[in-house]
Design an enzyme around this catalytic site. Structure first.
Site, PDB file in Angstrom:
ATOM      1  N   ALA A   1      31.004  40.436  43.514  1.00 18.04           N
ATOM      2  CA  ALA A   1      30.555  41.143  42.280  1.00 18.04           C
ATOM      3  C   ALA A   1      30.867  42.445  42.265  1.00 18.04           C
ATOM      4  O   ALA A   1      30.890  43.106  41.161  1.00 18.04           O
ATOM      5  CB  ALA A   1      28.799  41.169  42.336  1.00 18.04           C
TER       6      ALA A   1
ATOM      7  N   ARG B   1      38.550  51.011  43.876  1.00 15.49           N
ATOM      8  CA  ARG B   1      39.631  51.416  44.402  1.00 15.49           C
ATOM      9  C   ARG B   1      40.911  50.680  43.888  1.00 15.49           C
ATOM     10  O   ARG B   1      42.066  51.368  44.382  1.00 15.49           O
ATOM     11  CB  ARG B   1      39.600  51.518  45.894  1.00 15.49           C
ATOM     12  CG  ARG B   1      38.573  52.497  46.687  1.00 15.49           C
ATOM     13  CD  ARG B   1      38.225  52.211  48.037  1.00 15.49           C
ATOM     14  NE  ARG B   1      37.111  51.115  48.063  1.00 15.49           N
ATOM     15  CZ  ARG B   1      36.814  50.578  49.299  1.00 15.49           C
ATOM     16  NH1 ARG B   1      37.163  51.304  50.419  1.00 15.49           N
ATOM     17  NH2 ARG B   1      35.755  49.700  49.203  1.00 15.49           N
TER      18      ARG B   1
ATOM     19  N   TYR C   1      73.207  25.849  25.403  1.00 20.45           N
ATOM     20  CA  TYR C   1      71.747  25.642  25.267  1.00 20.45           C
ATOM     21  C   TYR C   1      71.425  24.188  25.019  1.00 20.45           C
ATOM     22  O   TYR C   1      71.781  23.628  24.080  1.00 20.45           O
ATOM     23  CB  TYR C   1      71.156  26.603  24.324  1.00 20.45           C
ATOM     24  CG  TYR C   1      69.661  26.435  23.780  1.00 20.45           C
ATOM     25  CD1 TYR C   1      68.767  26.607  24.775  1.00 20.45           C
ATOM     26  CD2 TYR C   1      69.300  25.663  22.607  1.00 20.45           C
ATOM     27  CE1 TYR C   1      67.473  26.340  24.874  1.00 20.45           C
ATOM     28  CE2 TYR C   1      67.898  25.416  22.514  1.00 20.45           C
ATOM     29  CZ  TYR C   1      67.164  25.817  23.500  1.00 20.45           C
ATOM     30  OH  TYR C   1      65.709  25.390  23.090  1.00 20.45           O
TER      31      TYR C   1
ATOM     32  N   LEU D   1      30.646  36.423  48.147  1.00 19.69           N
ATOM     33  CA  LEU D   1      30.046  38.086  47.363  1.00 19.69           C
ATOM     34  C   LEU D   1      31.205  38.513  46.545  1.00 19.69           C
ATOM     35  O   LEU D   1      32.158  38.963  47.353  1.00 19.69           O
ATOM     36  CB  LEU D   1      29.776  38.921  48.553  1.00 19.69           C
ATOM     37  CG  LEU D   1      28.737  38.205  49.528  1.00 19.69           C
ATOM     38  CD1 LEU D   1      28.233  39.779  50.329  1.00 19.69           C
ATOM     39  CD2 LEU D   1      27.481  37.888  48.744  1.00 19.69           C
TER      40      LEU D   1
ATOM     41  N   ARG E   1      85.108  19.316  11.727  1.00 18.68           N
ATOM     42  CA  ARG E   1      85.580  20.784  11.613  1.00 18.68           C
ATOM     43  C   ARG E   1      86.614  20.884  10.393  1.00 18.68           C
ATOM     44  O   ARG E   1      87.224  19.812  10.151  1.00 18.68           O
ATOM     45  CB  ARG E   1      85.925  20.919  12.775  1.00 18.68           C
ATOM     46  CG  ARG E   1      87.271  20.283  13.410  1.00 18.68           C
ATOM     47  CD  ARG E   1      87.711  20.755  14.848  1.00 18.68           C
ATOM     48  NE  ARG E   1      88.936  19.855  15.031  1.00 18.68           N
ATOM     49  CZ  ARG E   1      89.494  19.412  16.306  1.00 18.68           C
ATOM     50  NH1 ARG E   1      88.749  19.779  17.288  1.00 18.68           N
ATOM     51  NH2 ARG E   1      90.448  18.874  16.364  1.00 18.68           N
TER      52      ARG E   1
ATOM     53  N   GLY F   1      24.426  46.158  46.323  1.00 23.41           N
ATOM     54  CA  GLY F   1      24.732  46.220  47.684  1.00 23.41           C
ATOM     55  C   GLY F   1      24.961  44.624  47.916  1.00 23.41           C
ATOM     56  O   GLY F   1      24.600  44.004  47.545  1.00 23.41           O
TER      57      GLY F   1
ATOM     58  N   TYR G   1      65.771  23.881  16.188  1.00 25.38           N
ATOM     59  CA  TYR G   1      65.029  24.280  15.368  1.00 25.38           C
ATOM     60  C   TYR G   1      65.387  24.616  14.102  1.00 25.38           C
ATOM     61  O   TYR G   1      66.362  25.226  13.972  1.00 25.38           O
ATOM     62  CB  TYR G   1      64.456  25.486  16.279  1.00 25.38           C
ATOM     63  CG  TYR G   1      63.379  26.259  15.689  1.00 25.38           C
ATOM     64  CD1 TYR G   1      62.391  25.655  15.197  1.00 25.38           C
ATOM     65  CD2 TYR G   1      63.434  27.820  15.473  1.00 25.38           C
ATOM     66  CE1 TYR G   1      60.977  26.465  14.770  1.00 25.38           C
ATOM     67  CE2 TYR G   1      62.367  28.340  15.061  1.00 25.38           C
ATOM     68  CZ  TYR G   1      61.352  27.630  14.678  1.00 25.38           C
ATOM     69  OH  TYR G   1      60.230  28.471  14.255  1.00 25.38           O
TER      70      TYR G   1
HETATM   71  C1  UD1 Z   1      31.736  45.585  53.884  1.00 23.04           C
HETATM   72  C2  UD1 Z   1      30.740  45.406  55.000  1.00 23.04           C
HETATM   73  C3  UD1 Z   1      31.331  46.111  56.367  1.00 23.04           C
HETATM   74  C4  UD1 Z   1      32.598  45.366  56.604  1.00 23.04           C
HETATM   75  C5  UD1 Z   1      33.467  45.158  55.358  1.00 23.04           C
HETATM   76  C6  UD1 Z   1      34.555  44.078  55.787  1.00 23.04           C
HETATM   77  C7  UD1 Z   1      28.621  45.833  53.636  1.00 23.04           C
HETATM   78  C8  UD1 Z   1      27.716  46.967  53.469  1.00 23.04           C
HETATM   79  N1  UD1 Z   1      29.608  46.440  54.600  1.00 23.04           N
HETATM   80  O1  UD1 Z   1      32.176  46.673  53.659  1.00 23.04           O
HETATM   81  O2  UD1 Z   1      30.486  46.297  57.318  1.00 23.04           O
HETATM   82  O3  UD1 Z   1      33.300  45.876  57.641  1.00 23.04           O
HETATM   83  O4  UD1 Z   1      32.839  44.725  54.369  1.00 23.04           O
HETATM   84  O5  UD1 Z   1      35.697  44.233  54.950  1.00 23.04           O
HETATM   85  O6  UD1 Z   1      28.662  44.615  53.501  1.00 23.04           O
HETATM   86  N2  UD1 Z   1      29.670  43.117  46.824  1.00 23.04           N
HETATM   87  C9  UD1 Z   1      28.814  42.497  45.752  1.00 23.04           C
HETATM   88  N3  UD1 Z   1      27.573  42.948  45.273  1.00 23.04           N
HETATM   89  C10 UD1 Z   1      27.375  44.328  45.739  1.00 23.04           C
HETATM   90  C11 UD1 Z   1      28.216  44.979  46.535  1.00 23.04           C
HETATM   91  C12 UD1 Z   1      29.246  44.170  47.215  1.00 23.04           C
HETATM   92  O7  UD1 Z   1      28.804  41.386  45.392  1.00 23.04           O
HETATM   93  O8  UD1 Z   1      26.415  45.048  44.998  1.00 23.04           O
HETATM   94  C13 UD1 Z   1      30.520  42.290  47.413  1.00 23.04           C
HETATM   95  C14 UD1 Z   1      31.875  43.005  47.131  1.00 23.04           C
HETATM   96  O9  UD1 Z   1      32.615  42.321  45.961  1.00 23.04           O
HETATM   97  C15 UD1 Z   1      32.795  42.573  48.333  1.00 23.04           C
HETATM   98  C16 UD1 Z   1      31.700  42.409  49.312  1.00 23.04           C
HETATM   99  O10 UD1 Z   1      30.503  42.168  48.762  1.00 23.04           O
HETATM  100  O11 UD1 Z   1      33.373  41.384  48.304  1.00 23.04           O
HETATM  101  C17 UD1 Z   1      31.911  43.616  50.152  1.00 23.04           C
HETATM  102  O12 UD1 Z   1      31.654  44.774  49.406  1.00 23.04           O
HETATM  103  P1  UD1 Z   1      32.362  46.198  49.855  1.00 23.04           P
HETATM  104  O13 UD1 Z   1      32.072  47.167  48.662  1.00 23.04           O
HETATM  105  O14 UD1 Z   1      33.979  45.600  49.618  1.00 23.04           O
HETATM  106  O15 UD1 Z   1      32.138  46.341  51.115  1.00 23.04           O
HETATM  107  P2  UD1 Z   1      32.856  47.021  52.164  1.00 23.04           P
HETATM  108  O16 UD1 Z   1      32.608  48.607  52.117  1.00 23.04           O
HETATM  109  O17 UD1 Z   1      34.377  46.686  52.212  1.00 23.04           O
HETATM  110 CA    CA Z   2      35.573  45.229  51.152  1.00 23.72          CA
END
Ligand code: UD1
Ligand code: CA
Length: 502
Positions: free
Chosen positions: A23, A28, A381, A21, A455, A93, A402
């Site tokens: 995306a 932050r 060089y 995941l 020279r 999400g 060069y």
């Molecule tokens: C997430 C977990 C949390 C866990 C923590 C560990 C969820 C809801 N929560 O929180 O329980 O303790 O990771 O580090 O999953 N992402 C997508 N698409 C989206 C949203 C997120 O691809 O729409 C990916 C993000 O890029 C990331 C991962 O999902 O790699 C987790 O998302 P992030 O927002 O970092 O979740 P946390 O708040 O860290």
């Molecule tokens: Ca995270």
């Protein structure tokens, strides 16, 4: 850059697919670079996750991209060309992201590992252990967990009286009692693909963030009586995520500590682990010494008993056994066995130093083949050059490669002796065993065994200081040397100057 992936043992646990995941925006980080592309220890965060998952031998690797999708997809094409980048148009999400990934591989059956892209410290050991536990428990959904000192911001693992997992609750949605729990969700899951598809399709977005949480998949499965599991990671550091640059620095430090510990245990002396940085892709041989301020980047390989540093950066560079590299910067160079480099040398791509050669102080090299035992000790060089074995290059030499339009090559034979302060105006060849005089500008080929003098001849104007600089300490010193006394302050007439000067 791709790196060789470890080959799994024949009986190692495997999965049908790995879903990363990646995306999320990574707001932050406050960066124009997508979060998962930030580098540490020689790979992007995403690269580390993919490398950790590699031994699971997944037939499919799916990476969910969204924010900065073009950059992430381009990076994937480089580091994991076999991976499928799937676009999540809107970041609704982690659960939605997993759903989008599974929709891209509709024929997929069996176990799928789903992992957050921002977990750069994950190890293959942790992941194979998780899959093995999932298989052993006959589980359909297994979550990796960790006991941490400070669970702030992380999902909490809620277990029943007998320790069976019940739910993963995000901090924002947790009760005070749940918030006090210190077992957290690592963001790594193994699930049966079909089960996960079904449960994700039924998830809503009624939580504090209005997102479809992957973490919400657990509770309905438990309620339906499906076999699930929550497995604690042995090392809680493995599962730490990375959400901002303060965490990035901490993860980078932890990764480096891990690499240096491994090197020290394999017989490398690391004088100062706090100022020594070694990428996960670099290797160092036994009895090598890394002095303070050493940085080994990319596919750098340091041979046995080599001595590197202090204050040396080597990128994609090979250092032979017993070589010494002091206060140097090298990129794309090959440093042969027992070679001596530095202090203060800059080796650029295409530098190839033969056994026992020397590149000394304030020397820059580029596309340069230096033969066995050849020496370039001082202030030079050396660009686009071939230097034969046993040859010595005089101090302050420039290989003039060069002409303002194109680069040209200089070839110097074996056992040649070139004078100090030479210019080799390329293309030019100096034969085996030839000499060149100090201060020469060499513009045409020098036959083997010849002495080239290029020279202007010297001319001495006798008495010039007496006539033109009388009364100066120089004139007094000259007069003393000639056994005369110089009249203090005497100034010859204009006419005598005109008569004597030429
Ligand atoms: C997430 C977990 C949390 C866990 C923590 C560990 C969820 C809801 N929560 O929180 O329980 O303790 O990771 O580090 O999953 N992402 C997508 N698409 C989206 C949203 C997120 O691809 O729409 C990916 C993000 O890029 C990331 C991962 O999902 O790699 C987790 O998302 P992030 O927002 O970092 O979740 P946390 O708040 O860290
Ligand atoms: Ca995270």
């Amino acid at each position: 850059m791709t790196h060789p992936q470890p080959v799994p043992a024949p009986d190692a646990p495997t999965v049908a697919a790995v879903v990363v995941l990646a995306a999320g925006q990574g707001t932050r980080m406050r960066s124009s670079t997508p979060k998962v592309l930030h580098p540490l220890g020689g790979r992007s965060m995403l690269g580390h996750v993919l490398a950790a998952a590699a031994p699971l031998a997944a037939g499919r690797t799916v990476v969910v991209v969204g924010s900065g999708r073009d950059q992430v997809a381009a990076h994937l094409a480089q580091v994991a060309p076999e991976a499928l980048a799937v676009v999540q148009e809107e970041q609704l999400g982690s659960g939605h992201a997993a759903e989008v990934a599974l929709a891209a591989v509709p024929d997929l059956e069996g176990s799928v590992l789903v992992v957050n892209g921002d977990s750069p410290l994950l190890t293959s050991r942790t992941l194979t252990g998780l899959v093995a536990a999932h298989d052993a428990a006959g589980s359909v959904f297994t979550v990796l967990t960790a006991e941490v000192e400070d669970p702030t911001g992380l999902g909490r693992i809620v277990r029943d009286d007998r320790g069976a997992p019940q739910a993963i609750v995000e901090e924002r949605d947790a009760t005070d009692e749940q918030r006090a729990l210190r077992e957290v969700n690592a963001g790594v899951y193994v699930a049966d693909a079909g089960t996960l598809r079904r449960v994700l399709a039924g998830l809503g977005r009624s939580n504090a963030q209005g997102e479809q949480y992957l973490t919400d998949a657990l509770a309905p499965l438990v309620a339906g009586g499906a076999p699930t599991a929550a497995v604690r990671a042995e090392d809680p550091d493995d599962v730490l995520g990375c959400n901002d640059r303060v965490e990035l620095a901490a993860r980078r430090r932890a990764l480096n500590d891990r690499v240096l510990d491994g090197l020290m245990r394999s017989g490398v002396t690391v004088v100062d682990p706090l100022t020594t940085w070694v990428d996960v892709t670099a290797t160092v041989g036994r009895d090598a010494v890394l002095e303070p301020g050493t940085h080994l980047r990319g596919v750098t390989a340091v041979g046995d008993a080599a001595h590197v540093g202090p204050d040396t950066t080597l990128e994609d560079t090979e250092v032979g056994e017993g070589a010494t590299v002091v206060r140097a910067h090298a990129v794309g160079a090959r440093i042969g066995v027992r070679v001596s480099v530095g202090p203060f040398a800059y080796l650029r791509p295409g530098t190839d130093l033969g056994a026992g050669a020397k590149v000394g102080t304030f020397v820059e090299t580029k596309n340069a083949q230096v033969g066995e035992g050849a020496k370039i000790p001082h202030l030079s060089y050396v660009g686009d050059a071939t230097i034969g074995r046993g040859t010595n290059i005089g101090a302050a030499t420039v290989f003039v490669n060069y002409d303002g339009v194109a680069k040209h090559r200089t070839t110097i034979g074996e056992h040649a002796r070139t004078g100090a302060d030479n210019m080799f105006v390329a293309p030019v060849t100096v034969g085996d065993g030839a000499y060149t005089a100090a201060g020469s500008v060499i513009t045409s080929d020098v036959p083997p065994g010849a002495m080239a003098v290029a020279r202007a001849p010297q001319r001495n104007v006798a008495g010039w200081v007496r006539r033109r600089r009388s009364g100066t300490p120089a004139a007094e010193a000259a007069a003393a040397a000639e056994g005369r006394t110089e009249a203090p302050g005497a100034d010859p007439s204009e006419s005598s100057r005109a008569a004597h000067d030429s």
